[in-house]
Design a protein around this motif. Structure first.
Motif, PDB file in Angstrom:
ATOM      1  N   SER A   3       0.809  -1.213   0.000  1.00  0.00           N
ATOM      2  CA  SER A   3       0.000   0.000   0.000  1.00  0.00           C
ATOM      3  C   SER A   3       0.847   1.270   0.000  1.00  0.00           C
ATOM      4  O   SER A   3       0.650   2.169  -0.828  1.00  0.00           O
ATOM      5  CB  SER A   3      -0.955   0.002   1.199  1.00  0.00           C
ATOM      6  N   MET A   4       1.808   1.373   0.927  1.00  0.00           N
ATOM      7  CA  MET A   4       2.655   2.560   0.976  1.00  0.00           C
ATOM      8  C   MET A   4       3.499   2.733  -0.291  1.00  0.00           C
ATOM      9  O   MET A   4       3.565   3.828  -0.855  1.00  0.00           O
ATOM     10  CB  MET A   4       3.542   2.534   2.221  1.00  0.00           C
ATOM     11  N   PRO A   5       4.161   1.672  -0.805  1.00  0.00           N
ATOM     12  CA  PRO A   5       4.892   1.847  -2.064  1.00  0.00           C
ATOM     13  C   PRO A   5       4.010   2.319  -3.210  1.00  0.00           C
ATOM     14  O   PRO A   5       4.405   3.203  -3.986  1.00  0.00           O
ATOM     15  CB  PRO A   5       5.456   0.442  -2.339  1.00  0.00           C
ATOM     16  N   LEU A   6       2.808   1.742  -3.333  1.00  0.00           N
ATOM     17  CA  LEU A   6       1.923   2.143  -4.430  1.00  0.00           C
ATOM     18  C   LEU A   6       1.452   3.587  -4.257  1.00  0.00           C
ATOM     19  O   LEU A   6       1.324   4.325  -5.244  1.00  0.00           O
ATOM     20  CB  LEU A   6       0.722   1.200  -4.505  1.00  0.00           C
ATOM     21  N   LEU A   7       1.197   4.002  -3.018  1.00  0.00           N
ATOM     22  CA  LEU A   7       0.817   5.392  -2.775  1.00  0.00           C
ATOM     23  C   LEU A   7       1.944   6.327  -3.190  1.00  0.00           C
ATOM     24  O   LEU A   7       1.709   7.359  -3.840  1.00  0.00           O
ATOM     25  CB  LEU A   7       0.472   5.586  -1.297  1.00  0.00           C
ATOM     26  N   SER A   8       3.175   5.980  -2.843  1.00  0.00           N
ATOM     27  CA  SER A   8       4.325   6.808  -3.207  1.00  0.00           C
ATOM     28  C   SER A   8       4.512   6.851  -4.720  1.00  0.00           C
ATOM     29  O   SER A   8       4.795   7.906  -5.293  1.00  0.00           O
ATOM     30  CB  SER A   8       5.595   6.265  -2.533  1.00  0.00           C
ATOM     31  N   ILE A   9       4.349   5.706  -5.364  1.00  0.00           N
ATOM     32  CA  ILE A   9       4.486   5.654  -6.831  1.00  0.00           C
ATOM     33  C   ILE A   9       3.385   6.479  -7.495  1.00  0.00           C
ATOM     34  O   ILE A   9       3.633   7.192  -8.477  1.00  0.00           O
ATOM     35  CB  ILE A   9       4.446   4.184  -7.306  1.00  0.00           C
ATOM     36  N   LEU A  10       2.158   6.394  -6.971  1.00  0.00           N
ATOM     37  CA  LEU A  10       1.051   7.171  -7.527  1.00  0.00           C
ATOM     38  C   LEU A  10       1.344   8.664  -7.435  1.00  0.00           C
ATOM     39  O   LEU A  10       1.190   9.404  -8.426  1.00  0.00           O
ATOM     40  CB  LEU A  10      -0.245   6.838  -6.782  1.00  0.00           C
ATOM     41  N   VAL A  11       1.777   9.132  -6.263  1.00  0.00           N
ATOM     42  CA  VAL A  11       2.061  10.555  -6.077  1.00  0.00           C
ATOM     43  C   VAL A  11       3.231  10.993  -6.961  1.00  0.00           C
ATOM     44  O   VAL A  11       3.154  12.017  -7.658  1.00  0.00           O
ATOM     45  CB  VAL A  11       2.353  10.851  -4.590  1.00  0.00           C
ATOM     46  N   ALA A  12       4.308  10.222  -6.945  1.00  0.00           N
ATOM     47  CA  ALA A  12       5.477  10.582  -7.751  1.00  0.00           C
ATOM     48  C   ALA A  12       5.146  10.571  -9.239  1.00  0.00           C
ATOM     49  O   ALA A  12       5.587  11.443 -10.002  1.00  0.00           O
ATOM     50  CB  ALA A  12       6.626   9.618  -7.454  1.00  0.00           C
ATOM     51  N   GLY A  13       4.348   9.582  -9.654  1.00  0.00           N
ATOM     52  CA  GLY A  13       3.991   9.489 -11.070  1.00  0.00           C
ATOM     53  C   GLY A  13       3.137  10.643 -11.536  1.00  0.00           C
ATOM     54  O   GLY A  13       3.360  11.187 -12.635  1.00  0.00           O
ATOM     55  N   VAL A  14       2.176  11.053 -10.734  1.00  0.00           N
ATOM     56  CA  VAL A  14       1.313  12.173 -11.119  1.00  0.00           C
ATOM     57  C   VAL A  14       2.120  13.462 -11.213  1.00  0.00           C
ATOM     58  O   VAL A  14       1.918  14.275 -12.126  1.00  0.00           O
ATOM     59  CB  VAL A  14       0.147  12.320 -10.111  1.00  0.00           C
ATOM     60  N   LEU A  15       3.056  13.663 -10.266  1.00  0.00           N
ATOM     61  CA  LEU A  15       3.872  14.874 -10.304  1.00  0.00           C
ATOM     62  C   LEU A  15       4.890  14.847 -11.446  1.00  0.00           C
ATOM     63  O   LEU A  15       5.201  15.889 -12.037  1.00  0.00           O
ATOM     64  CB  LEU A  15       4.593  15.056  -8.970  1.00  0.00           C
ATOM     65  N   ARG A  16       5.394  13.662 -11.747  1.00  0.00           N
ATOM     66  CA  ARG A  16       6.413  13.560 -12.804  1.00  0.00           C
ATOM     67  C   ARG A  16       5.797  13.546 -14.184  1.00  0.00           C
ATOM     68  O   ARG A  16       6.349  14.131 -15.130  1.00  0.00           O
ATOM     69  CB  ARG A  16       7.222  12.271 -12.600  1.00  0.00           C
ATOM     70  N   PHE A  17       4.656  12.922 -14.344  1.00  0.00           N
ATOM     71  CA  PHE A  17       4.005  12.828 -15.647  1.00  0.00           C
ATOM     72  C   PHE A  17       2.585  13.375 -15.543  1.00  0.00           C
ATOM     73  O   PHE A  17       1.628  12.614 -15.334  1.00  0.00           O
ATOM     74  CB  PHE A  17       3.973  11.375 -16.138  1.00  0.00           C
ATOM     75  N   PRO A  18       2.428  14.693 -15.639  1.00  0.00           N
ATOM     76  CA  PRO A  18       1.099  15.310 -15.461  1.00  0.00           C
ATOM     77  C   PRO A  18       0.082  14.734 -16.436  1.00  0.00           C
ATOM     78  O   PRO A  18       0.381  14.487 -17.613  1.00  0.00           O
ATOM     79  CB  PRO A  18       1.361  16.793 -15.748  1.00  0.00           C
ATOM     80  N   VAL A  19      -1.107  14.503 -15.925  1.00  0.00           N
ATOM     81  CA  VAL A  19      -2.196  13.952 -16.721  1.00  0.00           C
ATOM     82  C   VAL A  19      -3.284  15.007 -16.857  1.00  0.00           C
ATOM     83  O   VAL A  19      -3.633  15.679 -15.889  1.00  0.00           O
ATOM     84  CB  VAL A  19      -2.783  12.687 -16.067  1.00  0.00           C
ATOM     85  N   THR A  20      -3.798  15.157 -18.049  1.00  0.00           N
ATOM     86  CA  THR A  20      -4.927  16.050 -18.282  1.00  0.00           C
ATOM     87  C   THR A  20      -6.082  15.231 -18.826  1.00  0.00           C
ATOM     88  O   THR A  20      -5.925  14.539 -19.834  1.00  0.00           O
ATOM     89  CB  THR A  20      -4.572  17.151 -19.299  1.00  0.00           C
ATOM     90  N   ILE A  21      -7.201  15.268 -18.140  1.00  0.00           N
ATOM     91  CA  ILE A  21      -8.389  14.587 -18.643  1.00  0.00           C
ATOM     92  C   ILE A  21      -9.084  15.528 -19.612  1.00  0.00           C
ATOM     93  O   ILE A  21      -9.570  16.594 -19.231  1.00  0.00           O
ATOM     94  CB  ILE A  21      -9.334  14.204 -17.496  1.00  0.00           C
ATOM     95  N   GLU A  22      -9.089  15.174 -20.874  1.00  0.00           N
ATOM     96  CA  GLU A  22      -9.638  16.056 -21.898  1.00  0.00           C
ATOM     97  C   GLU A  22     -11.145  16.164 -21.753  1.00  0.00           C
ATOM     98  O   GLU A  22     -11.836  15.166 -21.622  1.00  0.00           O
ATOM     99  CB  GLU A  22      -9.289  15.528 -23.292  1.00  0.00           C
ATOM    100  N   ARG A  23     -11.641  17.403 -21.791  1.00  0.00           N
ATOM    101  CA  ARG A  23     -13.071  17.632 -21.721  1.00  0.00           C
ATOM    102  C   ARG A  23     -13.510  18.452 -22.918  1.00  0.00           C
ATOM    103  O   ARG A  23     -12.963  19.517 -23.181  1.00  0.00           O
ATOM    104  CB  ARG A  23     -13.456  18.382 -20.436  1.00  0.00           C
ATOM    105  N   SER A  24     -14.474  17.980 -23.628  1.00  0.00           N
ATOM    106  CA  SER A  24     -15.038  18.711 -24.752  1.00  0.00           C
ATOM    107  C   SER A  24     -16.464  18.248 -24.954  1.00  0.00           C
ATOM    108  O   SER A  24     -16.922  17.303 -24.330  1.00  0.00           O
ATOM    109  CB  SER A  24     -14.209  18.473 -26.024  1.00  0.00           C
ATOM    110  N   GLY A  25     -17.170  18.925 -25.845  1.00  0.00           N
ATOM    111  CA  GLY A  25     -18.561  18.580 -26.081  1.00  0.00           C
ATOM    112  C   GLY A  25     -19.482  19.439 -25.252  1.00  0.00           C
ATOM    113  O   GLY A  25     -19.060  20.244 -24.427  1.00  0.00           O
ATOM    114  N   SER A  26     -20.794  19.315 -25.464  1.00  0.00           N
ATOM    115  CA  SER A  26     -21.742  20.211 -24.813  1.00  0.00           C
ATOM    116  C   SER A  26     -22.821  19.482 -24.018  1.00  0.00           C
ATOM    117  O   SER A  26     -23.807  20.082 -23.640  1.00  0.00           O
ATOM    118  CB  SER A  26     -22.414  21.101 -25.869  1.00  0.00           C
TER     119      SER A  26
END
Length: 693
Positions: free
Chosen positions: A98-121
């Motif tokens: 659990s702790m390693p995966l939490l650290s990897i999740l945080v480090a990964g998000v900061l290192r490789f920013p993700v943008t969820i694309e939003r479009s449409g109406s």
């Protein structure tokens, strides 16, 4: 009780296997082990809820546009907690990961920013970014799975403790731990604590719960987690509010003092001198005053005052007194500290950190001008699938409240970049219905618009009176029961359909893989439906209290804390007193749901604060109390508390998916769906259990 294998070196179980014949009996003969188990349960439960809240806030702040879908993180947490309870029955453990995966999740998000694309109406999402990235239907399930795996770790620890205690005793301390977790996160929100504080608290609890042989490894991974969050915290442009990660960036010549304020990775406000805004900025700022030329401006209310630019403009126009309201305390602080015009230092201005609708309902003051100055949010009210912070500000009932708070000859105006013509027409139609005549509507650069209206038609001076421009009919106003202003209506959004199906399939797969065949779980089918019903009931209460008392983070924290306290009270009632048979309790649930459905929340709005709070509390918490007395009676008789609790939590995922039906039914009718789920639960109770209870 089943035999429960533990992780290696679990200090509370000899040789990795719990004593034959039931751990609760073995434990009762050893008070020291019992105390250690209870302490471990309290810490793991606190960590579980603290992590859930922290991940909702932090991921929403760092994955652009995820704050619009924070409920999916909540559902991922439910799946992880349910999976953790099922794993607690196994000989292997996911807790060390659990702790390693939490650290990897945080480090990964900061290192490789993700943008969820939003479009449409189908649904409008406010952003001024040209974004790219993976489609939301792909990014959301990936984040969902990662969150589930991280939460499964502390949930497994809780589940193993459940296996060593009588069911209601374990549930009691689980609730207490959850209250500690929500209290800790609420305290950090109050202090505007940075993300490193969240990581440090999680690290300490992980370290205490870790077996001695894994503490060094836990420390190593924690350094990654805390180190990454410390780097984020030490960035001088970053600060935190109870809603957002706030980033400030000076732009333009230094002498102008202009500041771009971004939240959750998206540009949100441009703080600039009033003179620049009026002469070089967007025309929306001056237009309300041009359309309402005879307004005396003695008393002005500005909702969405933010960093103070709109307040500065109102002062420039001659306002005598201004009530400046904004829901975000940090953004108002930035305005007070750095706005070059110093509007919040002016004696004519009074700052109010509050929800705009709640302020309106709580004041008796009447105004010459009420101005909604770009009150758009980039996040949802936690625990509510489609309620944004400003949702109740633009309903039909809200516009009627605005009309009541205007003096004779008074006026109302609002402006924003509304993105879609149908939204401008919807808002203008809502205003026209409340005021009895068409407002002025000025549009700039496509869907940037100002809507202005006087109490009387003679109080406004229009360049053009509103005439619908939507190709189809004007969409009817949003209401307090269905405050989904940005949802165009019609078909259910395809994005939600695809993502919710993926969540349900992942949940079924997890239950099948970890719990084995579904048939042996049949005796706990009623607990599954109780979990789904309870989640819907909680969602309805979040919406009700947001309407009655505001969409502020503090109100939301009080609701969740209140729910936990009521559940704990139900458990204590069941432990200490003889309660009525289950059929009687279920009849009480049905009656309390019917009462809550019949008494509409907007009927309570005119009441003074204390009577409104009392009525809302009774209507909201009575069915919760009765439902949890029924759950406690049923849970008390379970022979496998880990499986029973897991099935109940997994039912919550179905309830979380069903809450999106409010887009079609409205929130009040969710009570009908809730009643049907409780009916299904009652019909599925094993016959022997009904007689025994």
């Amino acid at each position: 009780m089943l035999r429960v294998d533990s992780e290696p070196n679990d200090p509370f179980v000899q040789d990795g296997v719990s004593p034959p014949g039931g751990t609760a009996d073995a434990e009762s003969s050893n008070g020291g082990d019992r105390s250690k188990t209870i302490m471990r349960l309290l810490l793991a439960s606190a960590l579980m809820l603290f992590l859930e809240l922290a991940l909702i806030r932090w991921l929403g702040a760092n994955v652009i546009h995820l704050s619009y879908f924070s409920n999916f993180i909540l559902l991922g947490s439910f799946l992880g907690i349910g999976a953790g309870f099922l794993i607690s029955r196994k000989s292997w453990s996911i807790w060390p990961a659990s702790m390693p995966l939490l650290s990897i999740l945080v480090a990964g998000v900061l290192r490789f920013p993700v943008t969820i694309e939003r479009s449409g109406s189908e649904i409008i999402y406010f952003t001024s970014l040209e974004v790219s990235g993976p489609p939301a239907w792909l990014a959301l399930p990936v984040i969902f799975v990662l969150v589930a795996i991280v939460l499964a770790g502390p949930a497994e620890v809780v589940g193993r403790c459940f296996g060593k205690l009588p069911p209601l005793t374990a549930y009691r301390y689980d609730l207490m731990g959850s209250l500690i977790g929500i209290a800790a996160f609420t305290g950090l929100s109050f202090l505007h604590a940075p993300s490193v504080a969240w990581g440090a608290i999680a690290f300490v609890i992980y370290l205490v719960l870790a077996s001695p042989s894994r503490r060094l490894v836990t420390c190593a991974w924690a350094l990654v987690l805390v180190g990454k969050l410390l780097m984020e915290t030490l960035n001088p442009t970053v600060s935190w509010s109870p809603y957002y990660k706030v980033i400030t960036e000076p732009i333009g010549p230094p002498e102008q003092g202009m500041l771009l304020i971004g939240v959750n990775g998206v540009p949100h406000q441009l703080m600039a001198p009033a003179k620049w805004k009026l002469e070089q900025g967007e025309r929306i700022y001056e237009t309300p005053y041009l359309r309402l030329p005879s307004n005396p401006l003695k008393d002005v209310l500005i909702v969405g005052a933010g960093s103070g630019s709109d307040v500065s403009i109102a002062l420039t126009e001659g306002a005598g007194h201004i009530d400046a309201v904004d829901i975000d305390p940090r953004i108002m602080e930035i305005g007070a500290e750095r706005n070059p015009d110093r509007p919040y230092s002016d004696k004519r201005v009074v700052r109010h950190v509050n929800d705009g609708r709640a302020f309106l309902e709580g004041t008796d003051r009447k105004y010459d001008l009420i101005l909604f100055a770009l009150p758009d949010s980039l996040t949802l009210v936690s625990g509510a699938s489609q309620i944004r912070l400003e949702s109740f500000l633009f309903t039909e009932e809200a516009m009627e409240s605005v009309r009541r708070h205007l003096k004779p000859g008074g006026s109302f105006a609002m402006y924003n970049y509304y993105r879609e013509t149908w939204l401008i027409d919807r808002l203008a139609g809502t205003v026209a219905k409340a005021f009895g005549h068409a407002p002025c509507v000025d549009t700039f650069s496509g869907a940037q618009a100002v809507i202005a209206v006087g109490v009387d038609k003679a109080d406004q001076s229009c360049a053009g009176v509103w005439a619908p421009k939507s190709p189809n009919k004007v969409i009817k106003p949003a209401t307090d029961d269905a405050p989904f202003l940005y949802f165009k209506g019609g078909a259910f959004p395809q994005l939600y359909t695809v993502t919710l199906i993926c969540i349900l399939l992942a949940s079924i797969a997890a239950v099948r893989a970890l719990g084995g065949p579904l048939r042996p779980m049949r005796p706990y089918a009623d607990l599954f439906f109780m979990g789904a019903a309870f989640l819907l009931l909680e969602t309805k209460n979040v919406a009700t209290f947001a309407l009655l008392f505001g969409t502020t983070w503090f109100v939301n924290a009080l609701v969740f804390s209140g729910v936990l306290v009521i559940v704990l009270a139900a458990v204590e009632t069941t432990r200490k007193f003889r309660t009525p048979p289950l059929p009687v309790i279920y009849a009480g649930i049905a009656a309390s749901l019917a009462l809550a459905w019949a008494i509409r929340p907007d009927w309570l709005l005119p009441l003074p604060f204390l009577p409104r709070l009392l009525a809302a509390t009774i209507l909201a918490f009575l069915p919760i109390y009765l439902a949890n007395v029924a759950f406690a009676k049923r849970f008390q008789s379970s022979s496998d508390s880990q499986s029973a609790f897991a099935i109940n939590l997994l039912g919550s995922i179905v309830g979380g998916c069903l809450e999106y039906s409010a887009l079609v039914t409205g929130y009040n009718n969710l009570l009908i769906v809730t009643g049907l789920l409780y009916l299904a639960a009652f019909l599925l109770i094993p016959k022997g259990t009904i007689k025994a209870a």
